[in-house]
Design a protein around this motif. Structure first.
Motif, PDB file in Angstrom:
ATOM      1  N   SER A  32      10.534  14.149 -16.394  1.00  0.00           N
ATOM      2  CA  SER A  32       9.077  13.490 -16.268  1.00  0.00           C
ATOM      3  C   SER A  32       8.650  13.324 -17.598  1.00  0.00           C
ATOM      4  O   SER A  32       7.813  12.399 -17.932  1.00  0.00           O
ATOM      5  N   GLY A  33       8.942  14.299 -18.580  1.00  0.00           N
ATOM      6  CA  GLY A  33       8.612  13.997 -20.173  1.00  0.00           C
ATOM      7  C   GLY A  33       8.941  12.769 -20.551  1.00  0.00           C
ATOM      8  O   GLY A  33       8.418  12.106 -21.296  1.00  0.00           O
ATOM      9  N   ARG A  34      10.283  12.402 -20.128  1.00  0.00           N
ATOM     10  CA  ARG A  34      10.943  11.143 -20.626  1.00  0.00           C
ATOM     11  C   ARG A  34      10.038   9.847 -20.128  1.00  0.00           C
ATOM     12  O   ARG A  34       9.662   8.923 -20.799  1.00  0.00           O
ATOM     13  N   GLN A  35       9.623  10.083 -18.795  1.00  0.00           N
ATOM     14  CA  GLN A  35       8.699   8.953 -18.391  1.00  0.00           C
ATOM     15  C   GLN A  35       7.568   8.845 -19.124  1.00  0.00           C
ATOM     16  O   GLN A  35       7.012   7.842 -19.169  1.00  0.00           O
ATOM     17  N   LEU A  36       6.958  10.055 -19.137  1.00  0.00           N
ATOM     18  CA  LEU A  36       5.511  10.093 -19.896  1.00  0.00           C
ATOM     19  C   LEU A  36       5.552   9.290 -21.172  1.00  0.00           C
ATOM     20  O   LEU A  36       4.709   8.585 -21.450  1.00  0.00           O
ATOM     21  N   ARG A  37       6.569   9.950 -22.178  1.00  0.00           N
ATOM     22  CA  ARG A  37       6.777   9.114 -23.552  1.00  0.00           C
ATOM     23  C   ARG A  37       6.906   7.945 -23.267  1.00  0.00           C
ATOM     24  O   ARG A  37       6.382   7.082 -24.234  1.00  0.00           O
ATOM     25  N   ALA A  38       7.750   7.201 -22.513  1.00  0.00           N
ATOM     26  CA  ALA A  38       8.013   5.991 -22.413  1.00  0.00           C
ATOM     27  C   ALA A  38       6.715   5.115 -21.949  1.00  0.00           C
ATOM     28  O   ALA A  38       6.403   4.101 -22.483  1.00  0.00           O
ATOM     29  N   ALA A  39       5.963   5.824 -20.966  1.00  0.00           N
ATOM     30  CA  ALA A  39       4.686   5.201 -20.640  1.00  0.00           C
ATOM     31  C   ALA A  39       3.856   5.096 -21.660  1.00  0.00           C
ATOM     32  O   ALA A  39       3.254   3.698 -21.895  1.00  0.00           O
ATOM     33  N   VAL A  40       3.514   5.894 -22.432  1.00  0.00           N
ATOM     34  CA  VAL A  40       2.634   5.758 -23.491  1.00  0.00           C
ATOM     35  C   VAL A  40       3.031   5.009 -24.770  1.00  0.00           C
ATOM     36  O   VAL A  40       2.330   4.498 -25.721  1.00  0.00           O
ATOM     37  N   ALA A  41       4.264   4.839 -24.953  1.00  0.00           N
ATOM     38  CA  ALA A  41       5.050   4.030 -26.047  1.00  0.00           C
ATOM     39  C   ALA A  41       4.890   2.593 -25.673  1.00  0.00           C
ATOM     40  O   ALA A  41       4.796   1.905 -26.897  1.00  0.00           O
ATOM     41  N   GLY A  42       4.446   2.070 -24.409  1.00  0.00           N
ATOM     42  CA  GLY A  42       4.405   0.694 -24.327  1.00  0.00           C
ATOM     43  C   GLY A  42       3.155   0.280 -23.647  1.00  0.00           C
ATOM     44  O   GLY A  42       3.099  -0.999 -23.414  1.00  0.00           O
ATOM     45  N   ALA A  43       1.951   1.132 -23.454  1.00  0.00           N
ATOM     46  CA  ALA A  43       0.810   0.652 -22.779  1.00  0.00           C
ATOM     47  C   ALA A  43      -0.167   1.563 -23.213  1.00  0.00           C
ATOM     48  O   ALA A  43       0.013   2.868 -23.717  1.00  0.00           O
ATOM     49  N   ARG A  44      -1.379   1.488 -22.700  1.00  0.00           N
ATOM     50  CA  ARG A  44      -2.638   2.543 -23.045  1.00  0.00           C
ATOM     51  C   ARG A  44      -3.182   2.581 -21.788  1.00  0.00           C
ATOM     52  O   ARG A  44      -2.985   1.867 -20.721  1.00  0.00           O
ATOM     53  N   LEU A  45      -4.021   3.878 -21.694  1.00  0.00           N
ATOM     54  CA  LEU A  45      -4.579   4.066 -20.551  1.00  0.00           C
ATOM     55  C   LEU A  45      -5.875   3.272 -20.450  1.00  0.00           C
ATOM     56  O   LEU A  45      -6.697   3.549 -21.155  1.00  0.00           O
ATOM     57  N   THR A  46      -5.904   2.212 -19.527  1.00  0.00           N
ATOM     58  CA  THR A  46      -7.243   1.329 -19.749  1.00  0.00           C
ATOM     59  C   THR A  46      -8.318   1.504 -18.583  1.00  0.00           C
ATOM     60  O   THR A  46      -9.404   1.330 -18.940  1.00  0.00           O
ATOM     61  N   VAL A  47      -7.762   2.495 -17.598  1.00  0.00           N
ATOM     62  CA  VAL A  47      -9.164   2.632 -16.616  1.00  0.00           C
ATOM     63  C   VAL A  47      -9.922   3.853 -16.748  1.00  0.00           C
ATOM     64  O   VAL A  47      -9.491   4.600 -17.914  1.00  0.00           O
ATOM     65  N   PRO A  48     -10.950   3.784 -16.594  1.00  0.00           N
ATOM     66  CA  PRO A  48     -12.067   5.051 -16.804  1.00  0.00           C
ATOM     67  C   PRO A  48     -11.172   6.272 -16.466  1.00  0.00           C
ATOM     68  O   PRO A  48     -10.884   6.475 -15.288  1.00  0.00           O
ATOM     69  N   ALA A  49     -11.333   7.393 -17.423  1.00  0.00           N
ATOM     70  CA  ALA A  49     -10.563   8.468 -17.058  1.00  0.00           C
ATOM     71  C   ALA A  49     -11.443   9.822 -17.244  1.00  0.00           C
ATOM     72  O   ALA A  49     -12.217   9.843 -18.289  1.00  0.00           O
ATOM     73  N   LEU A  50     -11.541  10.897 -16.410  1.00  0.00           N
ATOM     74  CA  LEU A  50     -11.997  12.037 -16.593  1.00  0.00           C
ATOM     75  C   LEU A  50     -10.970  13.243 -16.719  1.00  0.00           C
ATOM     76  O   LEU A  50     -10.262  13.306 -15.858  1.00  0.00           O
ATOM     77  N   ALA A  51     -11.085  13.946 -18.058  1.00  0.00           N
ATOM     78  CA  ALA A  51     -10.118  15.150 -18.080  1.00  0.00           C
ATOM     79  C   ALA A  51     -11.130  16.352 -17.864  1.00  0.00           C
ATOM     80  O   ALA A  51     -12.141  16.694 -18.529  1.00  0.00           O
ATOM     81  N   ILE A  52     -10.738  17.113 -16.837  1.00  0.00           N
ATOM     82  CA  ILE A  52     -11.454  18.334 -16.597  1.00  0.00           C
ATOM     83  C   ILE A  52     -10.786  19.493 -17.067  1.00  0.00           C
ATOM     84  O   ILE A  52      -9.544  19.560 -16.332  1.00  0.00           O
ATOM     85  N   GLY A  53     -10.999  20.329 -17.813  1.00  0.00           N
ATOM     86  CA  GLY A  53     -10.311  21.571 -18.101  1.00  0.00           C
ATOM     87  C   GLY A  53     -11.295  23.002 -17.615  1.00  0.00           C
ATOM     88  O   GLY A  53     -12.357  22.753 -17.429  1.00  0.00           O
ATOM     89  N   ALA A  54     -10.361  24.225 -17.536  1.00  0.00           N
ATOM     90  CA  ALA A  54     -10.984  25.384 -17.246  1.00  0.00           C
ATOM     91  C   ALA A  54     -10.108  26.379 -17.771  1.00  0.00           C
ATOM     92  O   ALA A  54      -9.692  26.075 -18.940  1.00  0.00           O
ATOM     93  N   HIS A  55     -10.032  27.580 -17.255  1.00  0.00           N
ATOM     94  CA  HIS A  55      -8.938  28.550 -17.984  1.00  0.00           C
ATOM     95  C   HIS A  55      -7.737  28.424 -17.093  1.00  0.00           C
ATOM     96  O   HIS A  55      -7.765  28.475 -15.975  1.00  0.00           O
ATOM     97  N   PRO A  56      -6.584  28.351 -17.934  1.00  0.00           N
ATOM     98  CA  PRO A  56      -6.421  28.577 -19.340  1.00  0.00           C
ATOM     99  C   PRO A  56      -6.423  27.313 -20.141  1.00  0.00           C
ATOM    100  O   PRO A  56      -6.297  27.420 -21.217  1.00  0.00           O
ATOM    101  N   VAL A  57      -6.071  26.150 -19.375  1.00  0.00           N
ATOM    102  CA  VAL A  57      -5.955  24.820 -20.190  1.00  0.00           C
ATOM    103  C   VAL A  57      -6.895  24.214 -21.160  1.00  0.00           C
ATOM    104  O   VAL A  57      -6.478  23.722 -22.366  1.00  0.00           O
ATOM    105  N   GLY A  58      -8.150  24.586 -20.750  1.00  0.00           N
ATOM    106  CA  GLY A  58      -9.428  24.115 -21.625  1.00  0.00           C
ATOM    107  C   GLY A  58      -9.203  22.585 -22.101  1.00  0.00           C
ATOM    108  O   GLY A  58      -9.009  21.653 -21.060  1.00  0.00           O
ATOM    109  N   ARG A  59      -9.268  22.132 -23.357  1.00  0.00           N
ATOM    110  CA  ARG A  59      -9.336  20.850 -23.697  1.00  0.00           C
ATOM    111  C   ARG A  59      -7.926  20.205 -24.040  1.00  0.00           C
ATOM    112  O   ARG A  59      -7.738  19.078 -24.700  1.00  0.00           O
TER     113      ARG A  59
END
Length: 296
Positions: A224-251
């Motif tokens: 999965s890590g290799r897939q994620l790195r490959a995805a951001v190496a060749g494209a950007r996240l263009t759709v509107p996105a919302l990241a929600i944090g709480a405890h423990p991940v936060g920001r």
């Protein structure tokens, strides 16, 4: 193959009863157990560990008032099939895409938490025409920078325990309730999950094969890590996105996404544990409903 033997379930939620239809849908070569409710723009909900579709119990009713809610058990989890492989984020994203196709959905908002976040993110990266809006919560995108502060003391202990093939299920068999309840209590800052939902989770994780399936995403983390790195190496996240944090991940998740996202909003919920939809459902809906409505 389409859905088989639909059944209706009435959920007891904090805001009153909510009806969902459970269907079995063939997607990605596996049979997925899927909870469906409501009508309108589609919203796909992807749970994590140690959850099933019932993670969304307290938000399904409000979402279904204006949306078609689609909440599967991921492959290996709950009442879905438990194949030997296919637990990497890319394959889970493919499952989600094929599920939407099987249900005739051409556009959906996608919401992921914990282990459901990496496939939700990859689906949005790969198919921006399919994913209308993206919401991700309380997770890390393995291998991407931005989570160094969170990981300064090392990753959570259970990542390694779950990741060793054959180990965790052999140790935990017969002790599933104690183990699952530890995560539920910790994920709600000690408040716990009410008995009906708690018992459903425990039942879904009881038995060696149920545990093995649930540990699949941890054992596929390197892929999965290799897939994620490959995805951001060749494209950007263009759709509107919302990241929600709480405890423990936060920001930490927001920081990981920020360099790659064109339209990202981040929020951290105060006094909220990791299991956001069950710990603070009202606070989650205050963020989720306006964000989804803005995309109509």
């Amino acid at each position: 193959m389409g859905a088989l033997s639909p059944t209706t379930v009435t959920l007891a939620t904090r805001s009153g009863p909510a009806e969902v239809t459970l269907r079995r849908v063939r997607a990605g070569g596996v049979g997925l157990n899927v909870a469906l409710a409501g009508r309108g723009p589609a919203v796909l909900l992807l749970h994590g560990f140690p959850h099933t579709w019932r993670l969304w119990t307290d938000v399904i009713g409000a979402l279904a008032a204006g949306h078609r809610v689609i909440a599967p058990d991921l492959r290996g989890f709950g009442d879905s099939d438990r194949p030997a492989d296919g637990y990497d984020a890319g394959t889970l994203a493919d499952d989600a895409e094929q599920l939407l196709a099987a249900l005739g959905v051409a556009s959906a908002a996608v919401v992921g938490i914990d282990a459901g976040t990496p496939p939700a993110f990859l689906l949005a990266m790969r198919r921006p025409g399919l994913v209308r809006r993206l919401v991700v919560m309380e997770s890390l995108l393995g291998g991407l920078p931005g989570a160094e502060e969170f990981l300064a003391q090392g990753p959570p202990w259970w990542f390694g325990f779950h990741g060793e093939p054959g180990l965790a299920e052999s140790v935990l068999a017969g002790h599933e309730r104690t183990y699952v309840e530890w995560f539920l209590d910790r994920g709600t800052l000690g408040r716990g999950v009410r008995p009906d939902v708690r018992d459903a989770f425990v039942a879904a994780y009881t038995g060696t094969e149920a545990l093995r399936g649930a540990f699949g995403p941890y054992r596929a983390a390197a892929v999965s890590g290799r897939q994620l790195r490959a995805a951001v190496a060749g494209a950007r996240l263009t759709v509107p996105a919302l990241a929600i944090g709480a405890h423990p991940v936060g920001r930490a998740l927001e920081r990981q996404l920020r360099p790659y996202a064109d339209r990202l909003t981040g929020h951290v919920l105060a006094d909220c544990g990791h299991i956001v939809p069950l710990d603070r459902p009202d606070a989650l809906l205050e963020l989720l409903l306006p964000f989804l409505a803005a995309g109509r």
